[in-house]
Design a protein around this motif. Structure first.
Motif, PDB file in Angstrom:
ATOM      1  N   ASP A  39       5.269  -0.927  11.323  1.00  0.00           N
ATOM      2  CA  ASP A  39       5.337  -0.420   9.961  1.00  0.00           C
ATOM      3  C   ASP A  39       3.937  -0.451   9.363  1.00  0.00           C
ATOM      4  O   ASP A  39       3.601  -1.329   8.576  1.00  0.00           O
ATOM      5  N   TRP A  40       3.122   0.499   9.714  1.00  0.00           N
ATOM      6  CA  TRP A  40       1.723   0.463   9.291  1.00  0.00           C
ATOM      7  C   TRP A  40       1.586   0.566   7.784  1.00  0.00           C
ATOM      8  O   TRP A  40       0.722  -0.071   7.189  1.00  0.00           O
ATOM      9  N   PHE A  41       2.452   1.316   7.122  1.00  0.00           N
ATOM     10  CA  PHE A  41       2.335   1.460   5.672  1.00  0.00           C
ATOM     11  C   PHE A  41       2.679   0.143   4.977  1.00  0.00           C
ATOM     12  O   PHE A  41       1.991  -0.266   4.032  1.00  0.00           O
ATOM     13  N   GLY A  42       3.721  -0.537   5.435  1.00  0.00           N
ATOM     14  CA  GLY A  42       4.094  -1.817   4.846  1.00  0.00           C
ATOM     15  C   GLY A  42       3.018  -2.869   5.034  1.00  0.00           C
ATOM     16  O   GLY A  42       2.722  -3.650   4.123  1.00  0.00           O
ATOM     17  N   VAL A  43       2.410  -2.893   6.213  1.00  0.00           N
ATOM     18  CA  VAL A  43       1.344  -3.857   6.492  1.00  0.00           C
ATOM     19  C   VAL A  43       0.117  -3.549   5.630  1.00  0.00           C
ATOM     20  O   VAL A  43      -0.479  -4.450   5.033  1.00  0.00           O
ATOM     21  N   ALA A  44      -0.249  -2.274   5.551  1.00  0.00           N
ATOM     22  CA  ALA A  44      -1.397  -1.884   4.731  1.00  0.00           C
ATOM     23  C   ALA A  44      -1.135  -2.211   3.258  1.00  0.00           C
ATOM     24  O   ALA A  44      -2.027  -2.708   2.550  1.00  0.00           O
ATOM     25  N   LEU A  45       0.079  -1.951   2.790  1.00  0.00           N
ATOM     26  CA  LEU A  45       0.442  -2.261   1.414  1.00  0.00           C
ATOM     27  C   LEU A  45       0.381  -3.773   1.167  1.00  0.00           C
ATOM     28  O   LEU A  45      -0.094  -4.223   0.117  1.00  0.00           O
ATOM     29  N   TRP A  46       0.818  -4.566   2.145  1.00  0.00           N
ATOM     30  CA  TRP A  46       0.764  -6.012   2.016  1.00  0.00           C
ATOM     31  C   TRP A  46      -0.677  -6.488   1.920  1.00  0.00           C
ATOM     32  O   TRP A  46      -1.003  -7.343   1.090  1.00  0.00           O
ATOM     33  N   PHE A  47      -1.575  -5.954   2.756  1.00  0.00           N
ATOM     34  CA  PHE A  47      -2.981  -6.358   2.708  1.00  0.00           C
ATOM     35  C   PHE A  47      -3.617  -5.997   1.372  1.00  0.00           C
ATOM     36  O   PHE A  47      -4.338  -6.797   0.778  1.00  0.00           O
ATOM     37  N   VAL A  48      -3.363  -4.787   0.891  1.00  0.00           N
ATOM     38  CA  VAL A  48      -3.936  -4.363  -0.389  1.00  0.00           C
ATOM     39  C   VAL A  48      -3.378  -5.227  -1.519  1.00  0.00           C
ATOM     40  O   VAL A  48      -4.115  -5.691  -2.395  1.00  0.00           O
ATOM     41  N   GLY A  49      -2.068  -5.456  -1.492  1.00  0.00           N
ATOM     42  CA  GLY A  49      -1.461  -6.301  -2.518  1.00  0.00           C
ATOM     43  C   GLY A  49      -1.995  -7.721  -2.486  1.00  0.00           C
ATOM     44  O   GLY A  49      -2.241  -8.328  -3.534  1.00  0.00           O
ATOM     45  N   ALA A  50      -2.191  -8.266  -1.291  1.00  0.00           N
ATOM     46  CA  ALA A  50      -2.727  -9.622  -1.170  1.00  0.00           C
ATOM     47  C   ALA A  50      -4.155  -9.691  -1.699  1.00  0.00           C
ATOM     48  O   ALA A  50      -4.531 -10.658  -2.377  1.00  0.00           O
ATOM     49  N   ALA A  51      -4.954  -8.668  -1.416  1.00  0.00           N
ATOM     50  CA  ALA A  51      -6.337  -8.649  -1.905  1.00  0.00           C
ATOM     51  C   ALA A  51      -6.364  -8.558  -3.429  1.00  0.00           C
ATOM     52  O   ALA A  51      -7.136  -9.265  -4.095  1.00  0.00           O
ATOM     53  N   ILE A  52      -5.520  -7.710  -3.984  1.00  0.00           N
ATOM     54  CA  ILE A  52      -5.480  -7.567  -5.444  1.00  0.00           C
ATOM     55  C   ILE A  52      -4.977  -8.847  -6.091  1.00  0.00           C
ATOM     56  O   ILE A  52      -5.536  -9.315  -7.083  1.00  0.00           O
ATOM     57  N   LEU A  53      -3.910  -9.433  -5.541  1.00  0.00           N
ATOM     58  CA  LEU A  53      -3.378 -10.678  -6.080  1.00  0.00           C
ATOM     59  C   LEU A  53      -4.431 -11.782  -6.029  1.00  0.00           C
ATOM     60  O   LEU A  53      -4.626 -12.522  -7.004  1.00  0.00           O
ATOM     61  N   HIS A  54      -5.147 -11.873  -4.919  1.00  0.00           N
ATOM     62  CA  HIS A  54      -6.173 -12.904  -4.799  1.00  0.00           C
ATOM     63  C   HIS A  54      -7.291 -12.681  -5.802  1.00  0.00           C
ATOM     64  O   HIS A  54      -7.679 -13.592  -6.533  1.00  0.00           O
ATOM     65  N   ASP A  55      -7.828 -11.459  -5.841  1.00  0.00           N
ATOM     66  CA  ASP A  55      -9.007 -11.198  -6.665  1.00  0.00           C
ATOM     67  C   ASP A  55      -8.716 -11.194  -8.157  1.00  0.00           C
ATOM     68  O   ASP A  55      -9.562 -11.603  -8.953  1.00  0.00           O
ATOM     69  N   LEU A  56      -7.552 -10.724  -8.556  1.00  0.00           N
ATOM     70  CA  LEU A  56      -7.274 -10.599  -9.982  1.00  0.00           C
ATOM     71  C   LEU A  56      -6.502 -11.776 -10.571  1.00  0.00           C
ATOM     72  O   LEU A  56      -6.548 -11.990 -11.779  1.00  0.00           O
TER      73      LEU A  56
END
Length: 156
Positions: A39-56
């Motif tokens: 599920d490449w879209f789910g994994v990519a979405l998880w990485f982007v969400g994790a980066a945003i959650l961490h940074d913001l």
């Protein structure tokens, strides 16, 4: 007398370091391909969400907490004591971040289906590990404090 000519050192490190670096890149590439296979879209979405959650969210929170700890220790004139709180807190928060779904019992059913094990006890184990980390840090702190007091008495 003539000096021996030196070869300039490689800025990248030794051949063993280069081999290990290339091997780690190959392993990471293989793991990435396998991870994105389903599920490449789910994994990519998880990485982007994790980066945003961490940074913001997370970075300002733990940065503010660290600054408050640092200011409190500086006000008390004990800046060296910060590490005895900072290290166990960082390790405990890292464990919480990694195991949060199981600690919060959010994926207990999926965990039990996938592993055949119960998800009970993750909160208690995390709290126990956190207590051990802070207790160990306190023991090291007391030992170093005694050692420094003995050294100052010997020099006085």
């Amino acid at each position: 007398m003539r000096r021996p000519v030196r070869r300039p050192a490689l800025p990248l490190g030794s051949p063993l370091q280069l081999l290990l670096l290339l091997s780690s890149f190959a392993l990471a590439g293989y793991a990435g391909v396998r991870l994105l296979e389903g599920d490449w879209f789910g994994v990519a979405l998880w990485f982007v969400g994790a980066a945003i959650l961490h940074d913001l969210v997370l970075l300002p929170l733990y940065g503010s907490a660290d600054q408050a700890l640092l200011r409190g220790c500086q006000a008390a004139g004990r800046r060296r004591w910060v590490s005895y709180v900072r290290v166990p807190a960082a390790l405990s928060l890292l464990l919480l971040l990694v195991w949060f779904p199981l600690i919060a019992s959010r994926v207990a059913d999926r965990y039990a289906l996938a592993t055949g094990l119960s998800a009970d006890g993750f909160l208690a184990r995390w709290l126990l590990i956190t207590a051990v980390l802070f207790g160990g840090s306190a023991v090291v702190f007391v030992l170093r404090l005694r050692q420094s007091r003995r050294a100052s008495k010997d020099h006085a």
